[in-house]
Design an enzyme around this catalytic site. Structure first.
Site, PDB file in Angstrom:
ATOM      1  N   ASP A  86      -9.700  20.772  47.035  1.00 22.92           N
ATOM      2  CA  ASP A  86      -8.645  19.769  46.903  1.00 22.92           C
ATOM      3  C   ASP A  86      -7.687  20.100  45.762  1.00 22.92           C
ATOM      4  O   ASP A  86      -7.935  20.965  44.918  1.00 22.92           O
ATOM      5  CB  ASP A  86      -9.292  18.407  46.672  1.00 22.92           C
ATOM      6  CG  ASP A  86      -8.410  17.247  47.082  1.00 22.92           C
ATOM      7  OD1 ASP A  86      -7.280  17.485  47.565  1.00 22.92           O
ATOM      8  OD2 ASP A  86      -8.845  16.093  46.931  1.00 22.92           O
TER       9      ASP A  86
ATOM     10  N   GLU B  89      -1.876  20.589  42.973  1.00 17.45           N
ATOM     11  CA  GLU B  89      -0.479  20.176  42.774  1.00 17.45           C
ATOM     12  C   GLU B  89      -0.190  19.671  41.366  1.00 17.45           C
ATOM     13  O   GLU B  89       0.979  19.463  41.015  1.00 17.45           O
ATOM     14  CB  GLU B  89      -0.127  19.028  43.739  1.00 17.45           C
ATOM     15  CG  GLU B  89      -0.454  19.283  45.184  1.00 17.45           C
ATOM     16  CD  GLU B  89      -1.841  18.818  45.571  1.00 17.45           C
ATOM     17  OE1 GLU B  89      -2.081  18.673  46.773  1.00 17.45           O
ATOM     18  OE2 GLU B  89      -2.691  18.614  44.673  1.00 17.45           O
TER      19      GLU B  89
ATOM     20  N   ASP C  91      -3.293  13.148  52.421  1.00 15.84           N
ATOM     21  CA  ASP C  91      -3.770  11.759  52.362  1.00 15.84           C
ATOM     22  C   ASP C  91      -2.812  10.790  53.057  1.00 15.84           C
ATOM     23  O   ASP C  91      -2.112  10.004  52.428  1.00 15.84           O
ATOM     24  CB  ASP C  91      -3.945  11.337  50.903  1.00 15.84           C
ATOM     25  CG  ASP C  91      -5.019  12.139  50.199  1.00 15.84           C
ATOM     26  OD1 ASP C  91      -5.829  12.790  50.875  1.00 15.84           O
ATOM     27  OD2 ASP C  91      -5.049  12.125  48.958  1.00 15.84           O
TER      28      ASP C  91
END
Length: 664
Positions: free
Chosen positions: A390, A393, A457
Site C-alpha cells: 500500500d 504517495e 479506495d
C-alpha cells in the site's frame, strides 16, 4: 516519423499528421521561473505556483546531420532530436540554469482524443481538461459539486478533485496513434483544453521527451511496454476463486472462509490486512504499522496458513513503506538511521490520521536493503503468498533524503522505488510468479514492478467520480499506460458520514469483478456498519455463482494475462483497441473489452434493471440469453447477478462462453 525543416522553423510528423511544429510566430517551447508552495495533510496536497517569468523561445538555429538534428535556442537550451521510422527522441540540454519551468506545445486537431496520464478515475478521454500529475490521496468524493467532497475538504482537506490520482504518469496516447512521454519525476500539468495544441508543463527542464507511433493501438501498446517494462504473469493459484478480504483475528477470519466454502464460493485466498494488528481511529479501523505477525490477534496463524494452503487456499497480508512510531521495526530503523529526516537531521514523522510514522528512506542503499530483507524475512519466509503493498504517495516535500535529491523530484518517483523494493524481494528469493502483491500508487516505470494494480479506495457508492464507475475508467486509462492487470475492492472501501455500502452496490460490483483478472473483496474502513458478502445467504449464493463463472473463464483469462506479459496488450481494453474505424467507440468509458472476444457493460448506477450500451459492428452473443446482436445501441435486461456481457460468435472460445452462460 519525419522531421521537416521549414522556413523559419521545423515540424515533426508521423503518418502524415503533425505532432510538433515551431516558428517564431508559433513557438513550440516556453520557459521561465516559478516558486511553488505545497502543504500536505494526510496525503492530500494543496499546491500553488507563482510564475515569476514566462517567455517563448522563438528563434531556433537548426543543424541537420545523418543521425540527429540539433535545434539551438541560444543561451537557453538545445534540443538534440534523433529520428527512427517510428520514434523521435528529443534530448534536452539546459544552458540557462535559472530556468525551472518548461512548457511544450504539441500540435492538436479539434477532433483528436487523448488518453493515459497514469490511472485517471473520472475521465478516460482527457480532451477538454487539464490534469496536474502528482501522486497523492485521490480524495473522498472527488467531485467539488458534491456535499461529501465539500464536507471532507472542510474537515480534512481531503475531498480531492477529478484529476487526483494515486498513479500519475507524464505520458499520453493520442488518436493520431502515437504516445508522448516526458522523462521527469517533477510536478507536471498536462493541459488538453486547447483546440490547436496540448500544452504540457513541467516544473523542471526535462532531460528527454520521447514520441513513438505505430500503425495500430495494439502495436502502440507493445511499444509503450517495451519502454516501461511489462507485468509478469499471475500465479496459477489466483485463478482458483475469489480472494476474501476478512479480518479480526485467526478464529473469525478462517471461520468466514469455512462459511464461504460451505455456501459454494470458490476461494483462492484469504487476505487479512490486519495480520500485524489493528488501530481504531475516528476514520475507522486502521492497522498497526509494524509489518510482523501479531501473535495476540492471530494466534496459531502459521499452522492455519499451512492447513488451508493444503486445501489450495493461500494467505495474504499487508505492508507499506512507513513505520509506526515506537514499534519494534521503527525503533530498529531509527537506531540504524534509516529514516528520512528534517533538514536539521531531527526526526520527521508523518501524520497518517491520528497516528505518526517514519518514512523509510528508500534512497539510502542500506535502508533499502534493510526494508527489502524485512519483506523477505517477515512476509516471504513467514509464508505469505501475497500482500497489499500500500501507499507510496505520502512523501512530504520538506524532508531531507539520503541521496540529496529534492523531495519535489523524488515524490513522484517514490511509488516506483517502493514497487521495485517488493519486486526485488520476490526476484531474489525465486518467488516471482508464485507470490503476488498489489499496489495502488504508481508512476512511470511501475509497469515492470507492479504485478497487479488495484484501483484504490473508492467510495462505497454509485457516484461517478468516486464510485463503481471509476474502476472502469481507471482500468482503461492504466491499460493505455501498460498496466494491463487491474482489479478493485469489491464493494469499494471508503465509508464516511452517512455513506454506507448496500447489498445492491456489493452485488453490482461483484458482477463487474467477475470479468476482470482478479476478484477480491474488502470489508472497508468501517466493517461493522457496511454490508458484507457474508451478511445474507442470497448474497453468498449470487457471489458463489459469479465466482464460479470467473473460475470457468480461467483458460481465457490466462491467455490474456500471458499476452499482457509477452506483448503488453492489456486484459481490459477500450473498445477502439479492436474497432479503430468505429468513431463511436472512442468516448466509451463505462464498457470495456475483456480481451478481444468479450464485451462487458457493468451496471454502474443505482436502481437500474436494464443497461443501454453500444456494440461495435460484429456478431455478438448475449452471454445469459444466447440472443444474437449485430451492433449499434442495444438495451438488455440486467437483473441482479446478470450483468450485460457479450461474446463474439466467431471467437475460438465461443463454446466456453456458451457453456458459462448456460450453467451460471
Amino acid at each position: 516519423m519525419k522531421f521537416n525543416v521549414e522556413e523559419n522553423g521545423f515540424s515533426l510528423s508521423s503518418q502524415g499528421k503533425t505532432i510538433l511544429e515551431h516558428s517564431p510566430e508559433r513557438p513550440m517551447i516556453y520557459v521561465g521561473k516559478g516558486e511553488e508552495s505545497l502543504e500536505m495533510y494526510r496525503g492530500n496536497f494543496d499546491i500553488e505556483d507563482y510564475v515569476i517569468e514566462r517567455y517563448a523561445l522563438k528563434h531556433a538555429k537548426i543543424d541537420q546531420a545523418d543521425s540527429a538534428v540539433r535545434v539551438s535556442f541560444p543561451n537557453e537550451l538545445e534540443l538534440i532530436i534523433q529520428i527512427t521510422d517510428g520514434a523521435a527522441v528529443m534530448n534536452i540540454v539546459l544552458l540557462n540554469t535559472e530556468i525551472n519551468r518548461f512548457w511544450i506545445r504539441v500540435a492538436a486537431d479539434a477532433d483528436e482524443k487523448c488518453y493515459g496520464c497514469g490511472e485517471q478515475m473520472s475521465y478516460f478521454n482527457l480532451r477538454g481538461r487539464s490534469f496536474p500529475l502528482w501522486t497523492s490521496e485521490p480524495g473522498v468524493g472527488r467531485d467539488k459539486t458534491s456535499l461529501m467532497t465539500l464536507k471532507y475538504d472542510l474537515e480534512s482537506k481531503g475531498g480531492g478533485d477529478y484529476y487526483n490520482t494515486n498513479y500519475p504518469q507524464p505520458t499520453f496516447v493520442s488518436t493520431k496513434k502515437y504516445y508522448l512521454h516526458i522523462d521527469t519525476t517533477a510536478y507536471c500539468d498536462f493541459d488538453f483544453t486547447h483546440s490547436a495544441y496540448h500544452e504540457l508543463q513541467v516544473w523542471e527542464v526535462p532531460k528527454q521527451i520521447r514520441i513513438e507511433s505505430a500503425p495500430s493501438y495494439l502495436e502502440l501498446a507493445g511499444k509503450i511496454t517495451e519502454l516501461f517494462g511489462r507485468q509478469p504473469e499471475l500465479p496459477d493459484w489466483i485463478y482458483n476463486g475469489a480472494i476474501l478480504g476478512v479480518q479480526g483475528g485467526t478464529e473469525r477470519s478462517f471461520e468466514l472462509v469455512d462459511r464461504s466454502i460451505h455456501h459454494g464460493i470458490p476461494v483462492a485466498g484469504v487476505w487479512c490486512q490486519d495480520w500485524e494488528g489493528k488501530l481504531v481511529t475516528s476514520f475507522g479501523l486502521r492497522l498497526q504499522w509494524n509489518w510482523q505477525w501479531n501473535k495476540e490477534l492471530y494466534p496459531n496463524l502459521p499452522e492455519k496458513m499451512k492447513e488451508y494452503k493444503e486445501k489450495g487456499i493461500r494467505f495474504l497480508g499487508y505492508i507499506n513503506p512507513y513505520l509506526l512510531e515506537g514499534t519494534a521495526l521503527y525503533n530498529e530503523g531509527k537506531e540504524k538511521g534509516y529514516f528520512a529526516t528534517k533538514e536539521d537531521g531531527s526526526d520527521y514523522l508523518v501524520d497518517f490520521g491520528e497516528f505518526y510514522c517514519g518514512v523509510v528512506d528508500l534512497t539510502n542503499p542500506d535502508a533499502y536493503e534493510w526494508y527489502k530483507n524485512n519483506i523477505k524475512r517477515d512476509l516471504i519466509e513467514f509464508g505469505l503468498d501475497g500482500w497489499m503493498a500500500d501507499f507510496g504517495e505520502y512523501l512530504p516535500t520538506d524532508l531531507k533524503l539520503s541521496n540529496g535529491v529534492s523531495p519535489m523530484l523524488e515524490h513522484n518517483k517514490w511509488p516506483v522505488r517502493w514497487a521495485q523494493c517488493n519486486y526485488e524481494a520476490l526476484e531474489e528469493t525465486g518467488k516471482l510468479g508464485e507470490i503476488v502483491y498489489f499496489m495502488r500508487a504508481g508512476g512511470a516505470g511501475i509497469q515492470k514492478y507492479c504485478p497487479l494494480l488495484w484501483a484504490g479506495d473508492q467510495s462505497v457508492d454509485f457516484s461517478m467520480h468516486d464510485g463503481l464507475a471509476t474502476v472502469i475508467v481507471g482500468a482503461l486509462s492504466a491499460a493505455m499506460m501498460g498496466c494491463g492487470l487491474h482489479h478493485s475492492d469489491i464493494g469499494g472501501y471508503t465509508s464516511i458520514y452517512d455513506n454506507l455500502r448496500t447489498k445492491e452496490l456489493f452485488l453490482r460490483w461483484t458482477e463487474m469483478a467477475a470479468f476482470t483478472p482478479v476478484m477480491r473483496t474488502h470489508e472497508g474502513n468501517r466493517p461493522a456498519t457496511n454490508f458484507q458478502y457474508y451478511d445474507d445467504v442470497e448474497t453468498m449464493e449470487i457471489f458463489a455463482r459469479l465466482t464460479k463463472a470467473h473460475v470457468e473463464l480461467t483458460p481465457y483469462i490466462k491467455e490474456l494475462v500471458k499476452e499482457n506479459a509477452e506483448k503488453g496488450i492489456p486484459v481490459q481494453r477500450p473498445l477502439f483497441m479492436h474497432y479503430e474505424e468505429d468513431e463511436n467507440t472512442y468516448d466509451i468509458q463505462t464498457s470495456y473489452l475483456f480481451g478481444p472476444d468479450m464485451l462487458v457493460a457493468p451496471v454502474y448506477l443505482e436502481a437500474q434493471t436494464s443497461r443501454e450500451l453500444y456494440l461495435p459492428e460484429d456478431e455478438w452473443i448475449h452471454l445469459w440469453t444466447g440472443k444474437s446482436y449485430r451492433g449499434g445501441i442495444v438495451t438488455v435486461e440486467t437483473p441482479i447477478g446478470y450483468p450485460a456481457v457479450f461474446y463474439r460468435k466467431e471467437s475460438s472460445r465461443a463454446s466456453l462462453f456458451e457453456s458459462i452462460g448456460k450453467n451460471y
